[in-house]
Design a protein around this motif. Structure first.
Motif, PDB file in Angstrom:
ATOM      1  N   GLN A   1      13.004 -19.511 -71.403  1.00 28.21           N
ATOM      2  CA  GLN A   1      12.575 -18.176 -70.965  1.00 28.21           C
ATOM      3  C   GLN A   1      12.915 -17.148 -72.022  1.00 28.21           C
ATOM      4  OE1 GLN A   1      14.601 -17.264 -67.309  1.00 28.21           O
ATOM      5  NE2 GLN A   1      13.213 -18.512 -66.065  1.00 28.21           N
ATOM      6  N   TYR A   2      12.101 -16.095 -72.062  1.00 28.91           N
ATOM      7  CA  TYR A   2      12.423 -14.936 -72.899  1.00 28.91           C
ATOM      8  C   TYR A   2      12.547 -13.727 -71.995  1.00 28.91           C
ATOM      9  CZ  TYR A   2      10.866 -17.794 -76.845  1.00 28.91           C
ATOM     10  OH  TYR A   2      10.722 -18.792 -77.772  1.00 28.91           O
ATOM     11  N   GLN A   3      13.557 -12.929 -72.268  1.00 22.30           N
ATOM     12  CA  GLN A   3      13.725 -11.674 -71.539  1.00 22.30           C
ATOM     13  C   GLN A   3      13.100 -10.566 -72.376  1.00 22.30           C
ATOM     14  OE1 GLN A   3      16.065 -10.955 -68.539  1.00 22.30           O
ATOM     15  NE2 GLN A   3      14.591  -9.276 -68.642  1.00 22.30           N
ATOM     16  N   THR A   4      12.072  -9.909 -71.869  1.00 22.61           N
ATOM     17  CA  THR A   4      11.513  -8.764 -72.592  1.00 22.61           C
ATOM     18  C   THR A   4      11.894  -7.492 -71.818  1.00 22.61           C
ATOM     19  OG1 THR A   4       9.430  -8.728 -71.390  1.00 22.61           O
ATOM     20  CG2 THR A   4       9.533 -10.162 -73.307  1.00 22.61           C
ATOM     21  N   ASP A   5      11.506  -6.339 -72.361  1.00 30.36           N
ATOM     22  CA  ASP A   5      11.823  -5.070 -71.683  1.00 30.36           C
ATOM     23  C   ASP A   5      11.269  -5.059 -70.273  1.00 30.36           C
ATOM     24  OD1 ASP A   5      13.002  -4.294 -73.921  1.00 30.36           O
ATOM     25  OD2 ASP A   5      11.346  -3.042 -74.650  1.00 30.36           O
TER      26      ASP A   5
ATOM     27  N   PRO B   1      -1.406 -25.311 -70.513  1.00 25.57           N
ATOM     28  CA  PRO B   1      -1.327 -23.894 -70.909  1.00 25.57           C
ATOM     29  C   PRO B   1      -0.125 -23.207 -70.257  1.00 25.57           C
ATOM     30  CG  PRO B   1      -3.563 -24.473 -70.277  1.00 25.57           C
ATOM     31  CD  PRO B   1      -2.706 -25.649 -69.939  1.00 25.57           C
ATOM     32  N   HIS B   2       0.195 -22.069 -70.780  1.00 20.28           N
ATOM     33  CA  HIS B   2       1.359 -21.260 -70.415  1.00 20.28           C
ATOM     34  C   HIS B   2       1.606 -21.191 -68.892  1.00 20.28           C
ATOM     35  CE1 HIS B   2       4.095 -17.859 -70.669  1.00 20.28           C
ATOM     36  NE2 HIS B   2       3.412 -17.326 -69.692  1.00 20.28           N
ATOM     37  N   PRO B   3       2.813 -21.409 -68.404  1.00 21.07           N
ATOM     38  CA  PRO B   3       3.967 -21.919 -69.125  1.00 21.07           C
ATOM     39  C   PRO B   3       3.844 -23.426 -69.323  1.00 21.07           C
ATOM     40  CG  PRO B   3       4.561 -21.570 -66.826  1.00 21.07           C
ATOM     41  CD  PRO B   3       3.132 -21.140 -66.974  1.00 21.07           C
TER      42      PRO B   3
ATOM     43  N   GLY C   1      -0.654 -28.618 -77.703  1.00 23.74           N
ATOM     44  CA  GLY C   1      -1.041 -27.804 -76.551  1.00 23.74           C
ATOM     45  C   GLY C   1      -1.648 -26.504 -77.025  1.00 23.74           C
ATOM     46  N   PRO C   2      -2.295 -25.785 -76.108  1.00 22.38           N
ATOM     47  CA  PRO C   2      -2.949 -24.541 -76.499  1.00 22.38           C
ATOM     48  C   PRO C   2      -1.953 -23.458 -76.887  1.00 22.38           C
ATOM     49  CG  PRO C   2      -3.098 -24.876 -74.122  1.00 22.38           C
ATOM     50  CD  PRO C   2      -2.460 -26.102 -74.686  1.00 22.38           C
ATOM     51  N   SER C   3      -2.463 -22.455 -77.565  1.00 22.27           N
ATOM     52  CA  SER C   3      -1.628 -21.336 -77.998  1.00 22.27           C
ATOM     53  C   SER C   3      -0.844 -20.763 -76.816  1.00 22.27           C
ATOM     54  CB  SER C   3      -2.551 -20.272 -78.604  1.00 22.27           C
ATOM     55  OG  SER C   3      -1.772 -19.265 -79.144  1.00 22.27           O
ATOM     56  N   GLY C   4       0.443 -20.547 -77.013  1.00 22.60           N
ATOM     57  CA  GLY C   4       1.259 -19.919 -75.990  1.00 22.60           C
ATOM     58  C   GLY C   4       1.866 -20.877 -74.970  1.00 22.60           C
ATOM     59  N   CYS C   5       1.679 -22.194 -75.182  1.00 20.62           N
ATOM     60  CA  CYS C   5       2.200 -23.143 -74.179  1.00 20.62           C
ATOM     61  C   CYS C   5       3.668 -23.482 -74.419  1.00 20.62           C
ATOM     62  CB  CYS C   5       1.359 -24.415 -74.132  1.00 20.62           C
ATOM     63  SG  CYS C   5       1.631 -25.496 -75.547  1.00 20.62           S
ATOM     64  N   GLY C   6       4.251 -22.942 -75.469  1.00 20.47           N
ATOM     65  CA  GLY C   6       5.690 -23.116 -75.652  1.00 20.47           C
ATOM     66  C   GLY C   6       6.084 -24.174 -76.682  1.00 20.47           C
ATOM     67  N   LYS C   7       5.139 -24.593 -77.520  1.00 19.92           N
ATOM     68  CA  LYS C   7       5.450 -25.635 -78.512  1.00 19.92           C
ATOM     69  C   LYS C   7       6.531 -25.158 -79.491  1.00 19.92           C
ATOM     70  CE  LYS C   7       1.186 -25.576 -80.105  1.00 19.92           C
ATOM     71  NZ  LYS C   7       0.564 -24.543 -79.248  1.00 19.92           N
ATOM     72  N   SER C   8       6.291 -23.970 -80.066  1.00 27.44           N
ATOM     73  CA  SER C   8       7.269 -23.453 -81.043  1.00 27.44           C
ATOM     74  C   SER C   8       8.609 -23.204 -80.378  1.00 27.44           C
ATOM     75  CB  SER C   8       6.784 -22.140 -81.658  1.00 27.44           C
ATOM     76  OG  SER C   8       5.645 -22.361 -82.404  1.00 27.44           O
ATOM     77  N   SER C   9       8.558 -22.746 -79.137  1.00 29.94           N
ATOM     78  CA  SER C   9       9.818 -22.482 -78.427  1.00 29.94           C
ATOM     79  C   SER C   9      10.600 -23.779 -78.250  1.00 29.94           C
ATOM     80  CB  SER C   9       9.539 -21.853 -77.057  1.00 29.94           C
ATOM     81  OG  SER C   9       8.843 -20.643 -77.222  1.00 29.94           O
TER      82      SER C   9
END
Ligand SMILES: Nc1ncnc2c1ncn2[C@@H]1O[C@H](COP(=O)(O)OP(=O)(O)OP(=O)(O)O)[C@@H](O)[C@H]1O
Length: 295
Positions: A30-34, A230-232, A58-66
């Motif tokens: 998880q990421y905490q944003t403002d 896809p995300h998440p 996986g598609p962009s934003g699915c959390g691979k890099s994370s």
């Protein structure tokens, strides 16, 4: 004829899975944003074995890099865990080296050789002479023996990426983590780099965890592919794909595998479960098969 006890033992042995090198268990990132909490992955589990070329697809934003960053120890899971050789990963370490996309990975004021030596010296395991020898060895291995004293700005994108790979290999990590390393390169250079990576893998059998959103790249490079929704990101499927290599692209089996992965990634989960792997000779589902030579 009845199998002999030793034959039975062999069968049992081959049926048993090796110990995982890197294991993700029920990982929630998880990421905490403002404004909100962003759930990047949900309950993702997988095991990477020694010598695997393991792909997160996986598609962009699915959390691979994370997931890659968490395996590297840069970010901590909200829940779940990563282990390397059974030990919890609690931060970065020289046993996991990351290669990112090309941008600014190298210090521009250092030569190619100095860039690699610097990284080796920073890990404090080698003296100056040893670090230089090791750096030269790996730079020769990636075909940069003639460019040891060149500065990064004089190199092409593909050559810079090769320096980054040589630097990572020179650290002799337990696992090399690659985050879309060829995405910024033109199509021809990308293909050449893929080929070189497979050659390097054949020589070194280094364990790879490789992030991509290209189905073709995943099939060419990987022996095992983890598909994320896809995300998440959640695990959609896990496939064996070692039968494909640089020469397979365009073949019927390759096309069939590409289409099937596309369906698995982008169609509703319910539709996917009605399909069975045995209908598709190109790829098989789940059961672990170790990586084999790519040539
Ligand atoms: N530092 C951050 N702060 C807030 N949200 C983030 C941060 N990093 C990533 N995210 C969000 O987490 C989710 C997963 O991002 P991540 O970069 O891991 O996906 P990805 O599959 O690697 O995407 P891409 O293929 O586009 O690189 C996305 O919704 C993204 O917006």
């Amino acid at each position: 004829m009845e199998p002999t006890p030793s034959q039975r033992g062999d069968t049992l042995q081959s049926a048993r899975l090796p110990e995982a090198l890197l294991r993700a268990q029920q990982v929630n990132l998880q990421y905490q944003t403002d404004k909100a909490i962003v759930q990047a992955t949900r309950d993702v589990s997988f095991s990477i074995y020694k010598g695997d070329r393991f792909i997160l697809l996986g598609p962009s934003g699915c959390g691979k890099s994370s997931l890659l960053k968490a395996a590297a120890g840069f970010i901590k899971p909200r829940s779940g865990s990563f282990t390397l050789n059974g030990k919890a990963i609690s931060g970065p370490g020289p046993d996991r080296v990351v290669v990112f996309q090309e941008f600014d990975q190298l210090a521009p004021w250092k030569t190619v050789l100095q860039n690699v030596v610097f990284a080796l010296r920073a890990s404090r395991t080698l003296n100056k002479v040893q670090a230089k020898e090791r750096a030269e060895h790996y730079l020769h291995r990636v075909g940069l023996g003639r460019f040891l004293h060149a500065y990064p700005h004089t190199l092409s994108g593909g050559m810079k990426q090769r320096v980054a790979i040589a630097r990572a290999l020179a650290m002799e990590p337990a696992i090399l983590l690659m985050d879309e390393p060829f995405a910024a390169l033109d199509a021809l250079t990308r293909r050449k780099m893929q080929e070189e990576l497979l050659q390097l893998w054949d020589e070194t059998r280094v364990t790879l965890m490789f992030v991509t959103h290209s189905i073709e790249e995943a099939l060419i490079l990987g022996n095992r592919i983890l598909l994320l929704s896809p995300h998440p990101g959640q695990v959609r499927a896990e496939l064996n794909s070692h039968q494909f290599n640089m020469d397979s692209a365009g073949s019927e089996a390759f096309q069939a595998a590409t289409q099937r992965i596309h369906r698995l990634l982008f169609e509703e989960a319910e539709a996917v479960t009605t399909e069975h792997a045995s209908n598709h000779p190109g790829i098989t589902e789940s059961a672990y098969e170790p990586a084999q030579s790519t040539y």
